[in-house]
Design an enzyme around this catalytic site. Structure first.
Site, PDB file in Angstrom:
ATOM      1  N   ARG A  11       5.394 -10.139  15.107  1.00 22.13           N
ATOM      2  CA  ARG A  11       6.170 -10.310  14.035  1.00 22.13           C
ATOM      3  C   ARG A  11       5.995 -11.746  13.433  1.00 22.13           C
ATOM      4  NH1 ARG A  11       5.772  -6.028  15.229  1.00 22.13           N
ATOM      5  NH2 ARG A  11       7.556  -4.484  16.043  1.00 22.13           N
ATOM      6  N   CYS A  13      14.869  -2.279  13.883  1.00 21.84           N
ATOM      7  CA  CYS A  13      15.198  -3.120  15.168  1.00 21.84           C
ATOM      8  C   CYS A  13      15.846  -4.361  14.699  1.00 21.84           C
ATOM      9  CB  CYS A  13      13.901  -3.198  16.026  1.00 21.84           C
ATOM     10  SG  CYS A  13      13.633  -1.611  17.092  1.00 21.84           S
ATOM     11  N   GLU A  44      14.996 -10.079  14.506  1.00 27.86           N
ATOM     12  CA  GLU A  44      13.820  -9.755  13.892  1.00 27.86           C
ATOM     13  C   GLU A  44      14.178  -9.708  12.593  1.00 27.86           C
ATOM     14  OE1 GLU A  44      11.489  -6.665  16.102  1.00 27.86           O
ATOM     15  OE2 GLU A  44      11.083  -5.623  13.978  1.00 27.86           O
TER      16      GLU A  44
HETATM   17  C1  LIG Z   1      14.141   2.911   9.646  1.00 31.92           C
HETATM   18  C2  LIG Z   1      13.380   1.461   9.898  1.00 31.92           C
HETATM   19  C3  LIG Z   1      12.498   1.672  10.823  1.00 31.92           C
HETATM   20  C4  LIG Z   1      11.731   0.294  10.811  1.00 31.92           C
HETATM   21  N1  LIG Z   1      10.721   0.375  11.872  1.00 31.92           N
HETATM   22  C5  LIG Z   1       9.815  -0.671  11.966  1.00 31.92           C
HETATM   23  C6  LIG Z   1       8.854  -0.700  13.118  1.00 31.92           C
HETATM   24  O1  LIG Z   1       8.438   0.239  13.736  1.00 31.92           O
HETATM   25  N2  LIG Z   1       7.909  -1.800  13.133  1.00 31.92           N
HETATM   26  C7  LIG Z   1       8.244  -2.928  12.574  1.00 31.92           C
HETATM   27  O2  LIG Z   1       7.748  -3.992  12.725  1.00 31.92           O
HETATM   28  N3  LIG Z   1       9.294  -3.034  11.609  1.00 31.92           N
HETATM   29  C8  LIG Z   1      10.029  -1.894  11.289  1.00 31.92           C
HETATM   30  N4  LIG Z   1      11.116  -1.959  10.234  1.00 31.92           N
HETATM   31  C9  LIG Z   1      11.291  -3.029   9.376  1.00 31.92           C
HETATM   32  C10 LIG Z   1      10.703  -3.020   8.355  1.00 31.92           C
HETATM   33  O3  LIG Z   1      10.505  -1.646   7.723  1.00 31.92           O
HETATM   34  C11 LIG Z   1       9.248  -3.630   8.099  1.00 31.92           C
HETATM   35  O4  LIG Z   1       9.340  -4.915   8.614  1.00 31.92           O
HETATM   36  C12 LIG Z   1       8.630  -3.769   6.806  1.00 31.92           C
HETATM   37  O5  LIG Z   1       7.074  -3.949   6.887  1.00 31.92           O
HETATM   38  C13 LIG Z   1       9.209  -4.807   6.068  1.00 31.92           C
HETATM   39  O6  LIG Z   1       8.491  -4.591   4.283  1.00 31.92           O
HETATM   40  P1  LIG Z   1       9.431  -4.718   3.276  1.00 31.92           P
HETATM   41  O7  LIG Z   1       8.372  -4.462   2.242  1.00 31.92           O
HETATM   42  O8  LIG Z   1      10.640  -4.103   3.409  1.00 31.92           O
HETATM   43  O9  LIG Z   1       9.942  -6.090   3.421  1.00 31.92           O
HETATM   44  P2  LIG Z   1      11.149  -7.007   3.043  1.00 31.92           P
HETATM   45  O10 LIG Z   1      12.175  -6.568   3.863  1.00 31.92           O
HETATM   46  O11 LIG Z   1      11.240  -6.852   1.492  1.00 31.92           O
HETATM   47  O12 LIG Z   1      10.793  -8.494   3.316  1.00 31.92           O
HETATM   48  C14 LIG Z   1      10.667  -9.015   4.586  1.00 31.92           C
HETATM   49  C15 LIG Z   1      10.074 -10.333   4.449  1.00 31.92           C
HETATM   50  O13 LIG Z   1       8.793 -10.604   3.916  1.00 31.92           O
HETATM   51  C16 LIG Z   1       8.769 -11.089   2.864  1.00 31.92           C
HETATM   52  N5  LIG Z   1       7.950 -10.550   1.963  1.00 31.92           N
HETATM   53  C17 LIG Z   1       7.896  -9.050   1.180  1.00 31.92           C
HETATM   54  N6  LIG Z   1       6.811  -9.163   0.408  1.00 31.92           N
HETATM   55  C18 LIG Z   1       6.437 -10.132   0.529  1.00 31.92           C
HETATM   56  C19 LIG Z   1       4.999 -10.482  -0.292  1.00 31.92           C
HETATM   57  N7  LIG Z   1       4.227  -9.666  -0.879  1.00 31.92           N
HETATM   58  N8  LIG Z   1       4.594 -11.706  -0.165  1.00 31.92           N
HETATM   59  C20 LIG Z   1       5.059 -12.650   0.802  1.00 31.92           C
HETATM   60  N9  LIG Z   1       6.305 -12.236   1.287  1.00 31.92           N
HETATM   61  C21 LIG Z   1       6.923 -11.056   1.309  1.00 31.92           C
HETATM   62  C22 LIG Z   1      10.150 -11.344   2.245  1.00 31.92           C
HETATM   63  O14 LIG Z   1      10.335 -12.296   1.467  1.00 31.92           O
HETATM   64  C23 LIG Z   1      11.040 -11.334   3.644  1.00 31.92           C
HETATM   65  O15 LIG Z   1      10.742 -12.550   4.167  1.00 31.92           O
HETATM   66  C24 LIG Z   1      11.785  -0.633  10.157  1.00 31.92           C
HETATM   67  C25 LIG Z   1      12.965  -0.697   9.273  1.00 31.92           C
HETATM   68  C26 LIG Z   1      13.691   0.465   8.896  1.00 31.92           C
HETATM   69  C27 LIG Z   1      14.709   0.343   8.034  1.00 31.92           C
END
Ligand SMILES: Cc1cc2nc3c(=O)[nH]c(=O)nc-3n(C[C@H](O)[C@H](O)[C@H](O)COP(=O)(O)OP(=O)(O)OC[C@H]3O[C@@H](n4cnc5c(N)ncnc54)[C@H](O)[C@@H]3O)c2cc1C
Length: 315
Positions: free
Chosen positions: A180, A236, A307
């Site tokens: 992470r 998580c 996380e």
């Molecule tokens: C139902 C569910 C299941 C999930 N399962 C998992 C899993 O199995 N494993 C896991 O690791 N995570 C999991 N997650 C968490 C999440 O989905 C992941 O971490 C996902 O990759 C985050 O992507 P996002 O685009 O939504 O990022 P965001 O939530 O929008 O942003 C997360 C972080 O990344 C930064 N960020 C976003 N985009 C960029 C960019 N283009 N450039 C620079 N920084 C950026 C943001 O500023 C923030 O700090 C889950 C979430 C949910 C709701």
């Protein structure tokens, strides 16, 4: 002469979506969070660079939002500008390099579109990301995964826009990537000045598309049975402590499934999922998380670490 309104000045330079006071609850999967001062969806890479350079010049803090599926935004909202890549191109392109296929993926593309594309086109290497919501940029920013290596095993290079608006390529050798964790020039997503990831190059190998699609479907079915995927959450909530039992097991063993503060609740299905069961505020979620941390600390002497990425005004 009156000073020029910075928003009016930006509107003259920039083409994309620009809103004041946009509620972040509509941009996070937790469905909580107050308004940001400014919300932008640039419509091209040039538009993004112009906006970023301008906002940095104005001294405005920048926060990037992808799918908002790892973000917990405080109820008082976000100071400065929130930038979404939702208005940019999401077309994936493929090139061959010896035995490998290099996929070039815009950061605003959905991680699940990418995983489906790879499986259907017989490209192996993305199984670890099956079912993870959000965008590819967000997934890289936190090295989202279901296994220890995650994107560390397949990332070749990133294209980023610095806070000055300059675009550059960051080779794999310059990335620090772990559980992470992604650092670029020593900065992580928690630090001011972390660049905006706009494109990702991934190195995949050839596989059997029927087998990859079947494996993907089996993993999605398993995920649905063991995680509250239909409820508002950020996945998580806590990281798994190193070398110990998982955070979910520690919380479950303390009988905390179903524990609630306001509209925030520990999922009955998976104890490391805090869900917005209806009408939760971020304050509810944080109070529930603090209660869990205290109980785990008292019972096991372990300090759980979040996380989810917490952002926004504290006061
Ligand atoms: C139902 C569910 C299941 C999930 N399962 C998992 C899993 O199995 N494993 C896991 O690791 N995570 C999991 N997650 C968490 C999440 O989905 C992941 O971490 C996902 O990759 C985050 O992507 P996002 O685009 O939504 O990022 P965001 O939530 O929008 O942003 C997360 C972080 O990344 C930064 N960020 C976003 N985009 C960029 C960019 N283009 N450039 C620079 N920084 C950026 C943001 O500023 C923030 O700090 C889950 C979430 C949910 C709701």
């Amino acid at each position: 002469m009156a000073a020029l309104d910075p928003i009016a000045a930006l509107s003259a330079l920039y083409q994309g979506v620009l809103k004041k006071g946009e509620p972040m609850a509509g941009h996070t999967t937790f469905r909580t969070g107050g308004p940001c001062d400014l919300y932008l969806e640039p419509e091209s890479l040039d538009d993004l660079r112009i906006a970023v350079a301008f906002l940095t010049q104005q001294g405005m803090p920048l926060t990037v939002v992808g799918g908002g599926s790892n973000l917990l935004v405080r109820d008082k909202g976000i100071e400065g500008a929130v930038i979404s890549l939702a208005g940019l191109d999401t077309q994936v392109t493929e090139t061959r390099e010896g035995e490998s296929t290099i996929l070039t993926v815009p950061a605003g593309a959905k991680t699940q579109h990418l995983c489906r594309y790879a499986a259907m086109n017989g490209l192996e290497g993305l199984t670890f990301a099956t079912g993870i919501p959000g965008t590819v940029g967000g997934a890289l920013a936190m090295n989202a995964s279901t296994d220890p290596k995650g994107f560390g095993a397949i990332v070749d290079a990133l294209t980023v826009v610095d806070i000055s608006g300059k675009i550059r390529t960051v080779p794999r050798s310059a990335l620090e990537i772990g559980y992470r964790h992604l650092a670029i020039d020593g900065k992580t997503r928690h630090d001011d000045g972390f660049p905006i990831i706009v494109e990702v190059k991934l190195r995949l190998t050839s596989g059997d598309s029927d087998a990859l699609v079947a494996q993907r479907e089996a993993l999605l079915t398993r995920r649905k049975a063991s995680q509250p995927v239909g409820q508002a959450s950020a996945g998580c909530f806590f990281k798994n402590p190193e070398g110990g039992p998982s955070a979910g097991k520690l919380i479950d063993d303390l009988g905390l499934k179903g524990e609630a503060v306001g509209g925030a609740k520990v999922s009955e299905l998976h104890a490391n999922y805090l869900v917005n069961a209806g009408g939760a505020t971020t304050a509810d979620i944080l109070a529930l998380a603090a209660r869990i941390k205290e109980k785990v600390q008292q019972a096991h002497g372990i300090t759980l670490e979040e996380e989810v990425t917490l952002v926004g005004r504290e006061t």
